[in-house]
Motif scaffolding. Structure first.
Motif, mmCIF file in Angstrom:
data_model
loop_
_atom_site.group_PDB
_atom_site.id
_atom_site.type_symbol
_atom_site.label_atom_id
_atom_site.label_comp_id
_atom_site.label_asym_id
_atom_site.label_seq_id
_atom_site.Cartn_x
_atom_site.Cartn_y
_atom_site.Cartn_z
ATOM 1 N N PRO A 1 -14.423 25.455 -52.134
ATOM 2 C CA PRO A 1 -15.712 25.042 -51.572
ATOM 3 C C PRO A 1 -15.633 24.870 -50.067
ATOM 4 O O PRO A 1 -14.588 24.490 -49.539
ATOM 5 N N LEU A 2 -16.726 25.165 -49.382
ATOM 6 C CA LEU A 2 -16.770 25.058 -47.931
ATOM 7 C C LEU A 2 -17.354 23.708 -47.507
ATOM 8 O O LEU A 2 -18.358 23.262 -48.052
ATOM 9 N N THR A 3 -16.731 23.102 -46.537
ATOM 10 C CA THR A 3 -17.319 21.927 -45.894
ATOM 11 C C THR A 3 -18.206 22.398 -44.741
ATOM 12 O O THR A 3 -18.231 23.590 -44.395
ATOM 13 N N ASP A 4 -18.917 21.465 -44.120
ATOM 14 C CA ASP A 4 -19.728 21.824 -42.962
ATOM 15 C C ASP A 4 -18.844 22.328 -41.822
ATOM 16 O O ASP A 4 -19.231 23.234 -41.075
ATOM 17 N N VAL A 5 -17.641 21.761 -41.688
ATOM 18 C CA VAL A 5 -16.710 22.233 -40.656
ATOM 19 C C VAL A 5 -16.254 23.652 -40.953
ATOM 20 O O VAL A 5 -16.171 24.501 -40.060
ATOM 21 N N PRO B 1 -11.645 16.822 -37.854
ATOM 22 C CA PRO B 1 -12.246 16.032 -38.941
ATOM 23 C C PRO B 1 -12.308 16.862 -40.212
ATOM 24 O O PRO B 1 -12.509 18.087 -40.164
ATOM 25 N N PRO B 2 -12.134 16.239 -41.360
ATOM 26 C CA PRO B 2 -12.056 17.003 -42.604
ATOM 27 C C PRO B 2 -13.364 17.660 -43.006
ATOM 28 O O PRO B 2 -13.368 18.639 -43.740
ATOM 29 N N PRO C 1 -12.553 18.261 -51.963
ATOM 30 C CA PRO C 1 -11.778 19.478 -52.145
ATOM 31 C C PRO C 1 -10.496 19.184 -52.898
ATOM 32 O O PRO C 1 -9.817 18.208 -52.645
ATOM 33 N N GLY C 2 -10.231 20.083 -53.841
ATOM 34 C CA GLY C 2 -8.988 19.951 -54.573
ATOM 35 C C GLY C 2 -9.071 19.007 -55.749
ATOM 36 O O GLY C 2 -8.082 18.747 -56.419
ATOM 37 N N SER C 3 -10.267 18.474 -56.054
ATOM 38 C CA SER C 3 -10.331 17.509 -57.138
ATOM 39 C C SER C 3 -10.431 18.169 -58.493
ATOM 40 O O SER C 3 -10.311 17.516 -59.505
ATOM 41 N N GLY C 4 -10.672 19.458 -58.554
ATOM 42 C CA GLY C 4 -10.715 20.094 -59.858
ATOM 43 C C GLY C 4 -11.412 21.405 -59.813
ATOM 44 O O GLY C 4 -11.745 21.936 -58.771
#
Length: 758
Positions: A533-537, A369-370, A576-579
């Motif tokens: 940025p880090l996600t919870d995963v 999952p992302p 992620p990756g939006s700017g």
């Protein structure tokens, strides 16, 4: 452009290409090739074979070698580019092309440097969900990085940063050309395994032992066959065969029996992939049995008499009684120009297991999952920026923040230190220790002293006033007039000392490191890293990725840390990756510490919209540490015309048991901030003003306005560069030690990612 060493002429060349609507490959490259249309603009000795692998390299020699191997195997090449110094065309462009060309089913890269790593990560992640993306990690050592810098226009990327970028983008990263070719051979002709359970079938006892060990080394589990399959194999194989797993057919097995064995094992629901290890005998040609077996699951073979590093055998498709492949590889549908599935054959089990391990991990990445980037309130970024601004106003040259200022700054980000008191003399130290209600720790407060333990500046387990007095006098005798006081803290025991560090990479932006802490952290080297940025995963993988992770989860009766807590907040309205995170222009700030603003608009190529300044291309500077399941985050500030800010958070969930600060540490809490002017000249790598590279490696000029870049909004080159936003360049923090330090807070006007770059 094959020529190298263009110097200042490189900017003119790129500008000329832009004016006439052309793209530039190189300079310092050896050409391009599209074998399917007969194009071979390289100086290789033979024309590459048409096929399914896209190939882009920075090194001509590596490109020649890979072209030869791909042609020899029959995998072939859809298109090839040697990009050299990457003035224009880069690996990002090639990935985007392969994504939609309708021919490429494998993307193969050899890249030594990154001009726009964030864009590469976004592109590779998107392409990786359609086809495998593979690369070799070059420059893993200091000598390797020096060698890379000697033939490209940019400094090689550090190993830990490359590994973090590739892992998060789903890129299959290997450590050598042989391993790369081995993995390509598997992915080109076999489906992806549904899991990591591998059935080993061999006609030699020692060989299956080595294969089992190799599987374990590569994160694979040796499958234990079901009772029904074992009964079938017992009837099928010669007497004395071992049918539990690994399967040892004995050397007396016939070709038909070996083939039947493979088909029965493939049908077992406990098996995700098959690894065949065989030695030649006078009784049977097991190579034919492997090729003829109707196996629907991933199949790799190891024939111990083979001389080549890897070859491909044509494989019969699974019969109607066989299960279909659970996860077809994007490349396996047409593994050769002539079509049909192929079995990769290796001379040793280690190579086969490595390739299977890469395929299994890639499948796991695609199904993972992302994750979400939590939105976490309560961060007082404006207060933090104001505090740093006041300090810099009174200390133009920068310096170390005092303890009180460090504590105040960390409180802005919901980080609390262990109870710490600064005592300026012996009576004050005794009184402070008495107020702790237990054993105390004294640490010498000496300017510019970072590693206290090795300097004898830490005194532990002080149980009463007499021991505190003796420790203070010893510190005073050791450091003399340099001793400005002592830090008095409670003596904490138990738990696991860990480290969370944040390094501001010049090009990549903030890199978060997690691992074992303490005075031996550099020696042990047990760390994992990811880019923000880090996600919870991502955060969960950081924690579980270290070798010592079992210590955190209840080792030999110790209580486990709490990982069940998650920030109970809505995810951020940002992906992620939006700017880029953008501090307010011209305002002193701690990295991305600024007021939040809605996301801005990016052009299709990743550059910002035209007509407004682009302060930098980073992800924001200040990265959060999270006690108590909450988070601390950088956010980017007020809008600059159409260039509105970005914001992001980092979460390390559930770490409510870990605190910044313990008597076991060897560093005092401090944060060094300072100003540093950026040079007016160019950088080591070609730049593009406002979205297009505008200068060569030695040109020193980044084109601004509507210059050679062909885009507005870029900064000019030397001279006239205005002070930009501020950022934390390096920050390392240890959970379990009272330390948070940053080398400098720097103006961001000259960030290496100011132009989009490649």
């Amino acid at each position: 452009m094959i020529t190298s060493g263009l110097g200042a002429q490189g900017a003119d060349l790129l500008a000329s290409c832009r004016r006439h609507g052309m793209r530039l490959v190189g300079p310092n490259c050896f050409g391009i090739a599209v074998p399917g249309i007969g194009l071979d603009a390289t100086f290789t000795k033979s024309q590459p074979t048409a096929g399914i692998a896209g190939l882009v390299v920075q090194s001509g020699g590596i490109g020649i070698s890979l072209l030869d191997h791909l042609s020899r195997l029959g995998v072939g090449v859809s298109s090839f580019a040697s990009v050299g110094d990457k003035y224009d065309v880069s690996s990002n462009d090639m990935l985007t092309w392969w994504e939609q060309d309708g021919q490429t089913r494998l993307a193969v890269l050899y890249v030594e440097s990154f001009g726009s790593p964030r864009k590469f990560g976004r592109t590779a992640r998107r392409v990786g969900n359609r086809m495998p993306v593979l690369t070799v990690i070059g420059g893993r050592s200091a000598a390797g990085q020096r060698a890379a810098a000697s033939h490209t226009a940019a400094v090689a990327t550090p190993l830990v940063t490359q590994e973090a970028l590739f892992a998060q983008a789903g890129v299959i990263a290997v450590t050598g050309l042989g391993e790369l070719v081995e993995t390509i051979a598997l992915l080109a002709g076999q489906p992806l395994p549904a899991g990591n359970r591998v059935a080993i079938v061999s006609n030699a006892g020692g060989a299956d032992v080595l294969a089992a060990d190799a599987c374990g080394d590569n994160g694979l589990q040796v499958a234990v066959l079901s009772s029904a399959t074992r009964r079938k194999l017992t009837r099928l194989l010669p007497a004395g065969a071992v049918v539990t797993g690994p399967v040892n057919t004995t050397a007396a097995v016939s070709e038909a029996a070996f083939r039947g064995c493979l088909e029965e094992v493939s049908a077992d629901q406990e098996v995700d992939a098959l690894l065949v290890v065989a030695v030649p005998t006078a009784l049977a040609d097991l190579r034919k049995a492997v090729s003829a077996a109707a196996v629907g699951k991933p199949l790799v073979a190891c024939l111990l008499d083979q001389q080549e590093t890897v070859t491909l055998l044509p494989q019969q498709t699974a019969g109607s009684g066989q299960p279909a492949a659970p996860a077809p590889s994007p490349a396996a549908a047409d593994s050769r120009p002539g079509g049909g599935r192929t079995v990769p054959v290796y001379p040793y089990p280690e190579g086969a297991a490595r390739a299977l391990g890469h395929a299994a991990r890639y499948r796991g990445w695609r199904e993972q999952p992302p994750g979400q980037i939590p939105y976490l309130g309560g961060v007082r970024a404006t207060d933090a920026r104001a505090q740093i601004g006041r300090f810099l106003a009174s200390h133009p040259g920068g310096g170390w923040l005092p303890l009180a200022a460090v504590s105040e700054l960390l409180q802005c980000y919901q980080i609390t230190l262990v109870d710490t008191k600064l005592a300026e003399d012996e009576p004050a130290a005794v009184a402070a220790a008495a107020g702790l209600g237990g054993p105390a720790v004294l640490k010498a407060d000496v300017p510019r002293l970072v590693h206290k333990t090795e300097a004898g500046a830490v005194k532990l387990y002080l149980r009463d006033g007499e021991e505190v007095r003796a420790a203070y006098r010893e510190l005073s005798a050791t450091f003399g007039p340099d001793l400005t006081g002592v830090l008095v803290q409670p003596m904490l025991t138990g738990g696991v000392e860990v480290l969370i560090g944040v390094v501001q990479e010049e090009v990549f932006g903030p890199l978060v490191v997690f691992g074992l802490g303490g005075v031996a952290t550099e020696v042990l080297g047990d760390h994992t890293a990811k880019l923000t940025p880090l996600t919870d995963v991502d955060a969960d993988e950081l924690i579980r990725g270290v070798h010592a992770a079992p210590l955190l989860f209840g080792h030999r009766g110790s209580p486990p840390v709490d990982l069940s807590s998650r920030p109970a907040r809505a995810p951020m309205p940002w992906t992620p990756g939006s700017g880029s995170a953008r501090p307010s222009h011209g305002t002193p700030s701690c990295g991305g510490c600024a007021d939040p603003a809605p996301p801005g608009k990016e052009d299709e190529d990743g550059s910002r919209s035209r007509g407004a300044p682009a302060p930098h291309r980073g992800r924001g500077g200040w990265i959060p540490l999270i006690p108590g399941g909450t988070a601390l985050g950088g956010q980017a500030g007020p809008a600059h015309g159409r260039h509105r800010g970005r914001r992001h958070r980092l979460a390390v969930p559930g770490y409510r048991q870990l605190r910044l600060g313990t008597g076991l540490g060897d560093r005092r809490p401090r944060l060094r901030v300072g100003r540093q002017a950026h040079p007016g000249g160019g950088d080591r790598q070609p730049r593009r003003g406002g979205g297009r590279r505008a200068g060569p490696a030695t040109g020193g000029a980044g084109a601004g306005g509507a210059g050679a870049a062909g885009r507005g909004g870029g900064r000019g080159s030397a001279g006239g560069r205005q002070p930009g936003p501020w950022r934390v360049r390096r920050c390392a923090a240890r959970l379990g030690q009272p330390a948070l330090r940053a080398s400098r807070v720097l103006p961001g006007g000259g960030h290496p990612w100011a132009g989009e770059g490649r």
